[in-house]
Scaffold this motif. Structure first.
Motif, short mmCIF file in Angstrom:
data_model
loop_
_atom_site.label_atom_id
_atom_site.label_comp_id
_atom_site.label_asym_id
_atom_site.label_seq_id
_atom_site.Cartn_x
_atom_site.Cartn_y
_atom_site.Cartn_z
N GLN A 117 0.83 -1.21 0.00
CA GLN A 117 0.00 0.00 0.00
C GLN A 117 0.87 1.26 0.00
O GLN A 117 0.57 2.23 -0.71
N LEU A 118 1.93 1.21 0.78
CA LEU A 118 2.83 2.36 0.86
C LEU A 118 3.45 2.66 -0.49
O LEU A 118 3.50 3.83 -0.93
N TRP A 119 3.91 1.64 -1.19
CA TRP A 119 4.52 1.84 -2.50
C TRP A 119 3.49 2.29 -3.53
O TRP A 119 3.80 3.10 -4.41
N LEU A 120 2.26 1.76 -3.44
CA LEU A 120 1.23 2.18 -4.38
C LEU A 120 0.89 3.66 -4.21
O LEU A 120 0.70 4.39 -5.20
N PHE A 121 0.82 4.12 -2.98
CA PHE A 121 0.54 5.53 -2.74
C PHE A 121 1.69 6.41 -3.22
O PHE A 121 1.48 7.45 -3.86
N TYR A 122 2.93 6.00 -2.90
CA TYR A 122 4.08 6.85 -3.20
C TYR A 122 4.43 6.83 -4.69
O TYR A 122 4.52 7.88 -5.34
N PHE A 123 4.63 5.62 -5.23
CA PHE A 123 5.05 5.52 -6.63
C PHE A 123 3.88 5.64 -7.60
O PHE A 123 4.07 6.04 -8.75
N GLY A 124 2.67 5.27 -7.15
CA GLY A 124 1.52 5.36 -8.03
C GLY A 124 0.84 6.72 -7.96
O GLY A 124 0.83 7.48 -8.93
N LEU A 125 0.30 7.04 -6.78
CA LEU A 125 -0.40 8.30 -6.62
C LEU A 125 0.54 9.49 -6.75
O LEU A 125 0.19 10.52 -7.36
N PHE A 129 0.15 12.51 -9.61
CA PHE A 129 0.02 13.94 -9.34
C PHE A 129 1.01 14.75 -10.17
O PHE A 129 0.69 15.86 -10.62
N GLY A 130 2.21 14.22 -10.36
CA GLY A 130 3.23 14.96 -11.09
C GLY A 130 2.94 15.12 -12.57
O GLY A 130 3.60 15.94 -13.24
N GLN A 131 1.97 14.40 -13.10
CA GLN A 131 1.64 14.50 -14.52
C GLN A 131 0.70 15.66 -14.84
O GLN A 131 0.48 15.96 -16.01
N ARG A 145 5.18 16.64 -3.44
CA ARG A 145 6.44 16.17 -3.99
C ARG A 145 7.31 15.50 -2.93
O ARG A 145 8.31 14.86 -3.25
N GLN A 146 6.94 15.64 -1.67
CA GLN A 146 7.67 15.00 -0.59
C GLN A 146 7.12 13.61 -0.32
O GLN A 146 6.03 13.24 -0.80
N VAL A 223 8.07 3.45 6.45
CA VAL A 223 8.09 4.69 5.69
C VAL A 223 9.50 5.03 5.23
O VAL A 223 9.68 5.85 4.32
N ALA A 224 10.51 4.41 5.85
CA ALA A 224 11.89 4.65 5.40
C ALA A 224 12.12 4.11 4.00
O ALA A 224 13.04 4.56 3.30
N THR A 225 11.28 3.17 3.54
CA THR A 225 11.45 2.61 2.19
C THR A 225 11.06 3.62 1.11
O THR A 225 11.38 3.39 -0.06
N ILE A 226 10.38 4.70 1.47
CA ILE A 226 10.05 5.75 0.49
C ILE A 226 10.78 7.05 0.84
O ILE A 226 10.30 8.14 0.54
N THR A 227 11.92 6.93 1.50
CA THR A 227 12.86 8.02 1.81
C THR A 227 12.37 8.96 2.89
O THR A 227 12.89 10.08 3.00
N VAL A 228 11.41 8.57 3.71
CA VAL A 228 11.04 9.38 4.88
C VAL A 228 12.11 9.17 5.95
O VAL A 228 12.43 8.03 6.31
#
Length: 276
Positions: A117-125, A129-131, A145-146, A223-228
């Motif tokens: 779920q964490l990866w889907l929110f970060y890498f997916g959502l 948003f960036g598009q 962007r954070q 959350v450290a896996t998404i650079t938090v």
């Protein structure tokens, strides 16, 4: 004729004193003293035999990481619990579309790993948003962007799903006769919920809520896996910089044990003061 107690106040104090003495005698049992001695010996050996010269220099970063961990924990628990209440109510007393939606949400979230779920929110959502130029040019992009908003969302959604199922059981477990009695006294539905249904359900859910909060604390390192930069991420940097393995990890274990102990004591205190 029965003889009255000449010291009624002392008779009230004796049971409390007896319970205290029983607890102390339980703590002084031989096997517990041996375990305590082994624990103290292990701590002293770790202090004397391991390398801790790195610790003073990293204390500011460790403090910042601890703050991020606590912010993630407290915010996700508070917001997640606020979402869990309507999820539990909808499954118990909601119309069928809301009941199906709430049940489906809890089932899907509880049936998938939090890391996914964490990866889907970060890498997916986050990538979605960036598009959109409208989002990139808005004030929200400074936050979107954070990484921490997506960690917060994932932890909150996960906690809401698990706690929503717990609150469903707690709401359903309140005896229906108590609710009917409150309505017989002329209480409105709002007063019945605030004065009878919710307090009784909360008291039933508190022991499980304590365990869920401890599990939430142990989930925050993901959350450290998404650079938090939480406490675990800082410890990872320490290991990579100092080439030490055991000392940073033991320090991390000690911090999480202390946090868990504080949470358990605090929640037990709250549990004992919530009326039946």
């Amino acid at each position: 004729m029965p003889v009255s107690d000449p010291h009624p106040i002392a008779s009230l104090v004796r049971p409390s004193r007896t319970r205290t003495l029983n607890k102390l005698s339980g703590l002084l049992e031989p096997h517990r003293l041996i375990l305590l001695a082994l624990f103290i010996a292990g701590v002293l050996a770790a202090i004397q035999l391991m390398e801790w010269s790195w610790l003073p220099g990293y204390l500011p970063k460790l403090w910042e990481g601890l703050q991020m961990t606590l912010i993630m924990l407290v915010s996700s628990v508070v917001v997640g619990f606020l979402f869990a209440l309507p999820l539990g109510l909808a499954q118990v007393n909601g119309i069928w579309p809301l009941r199906w939606l709430a049940t489906g949400f809890c089932t899907v979230i509880r049936g998938t790993p939090l890391l996914l779920q964490l990866w889907l929110f970060y890498f997916g959502l986050g990538a979605l948003f960036g598009q959109f130029p409208e989002i990139r040019d808005s004030w929200a992009w400074d936050y979107l962007r954070q990484a921490w908003p997506y960690g917060f969302i994932a932890l909150t959604v996960s906690f809401a799903a698990y706690q929503g199922e717990i609150m469903r059981g707690a709401f359903a477990g309140v005896p229906h006769g108590e609710l009917e009695a409150a309505e017989a006294f002329g209480m409105s539905r709002r007063k019945v919920f605030c004065r009878v249904w919710f307090p009784r359900a909360l008291h039933r859910a508190l022991p499980t809520l304590t365990g869920e909060i401890i599990l939430q604390l142990k989930s925050t390192p993901l959350v450290a896996t998404i650079t938090v930069m939480d406490l675990y991420a800082v410890i990872t940097q320490v290991r990579q910089t100092t080439y030490l393995t055991y000392e940073p990890l033991l320090f991390l274990v000690a911090v999480y044990l202390c946090l868990s102990g504080i949470l358990i004591v605090g929640l037990r205190w709250v549990e004992n003061r919530v009326p039946y």
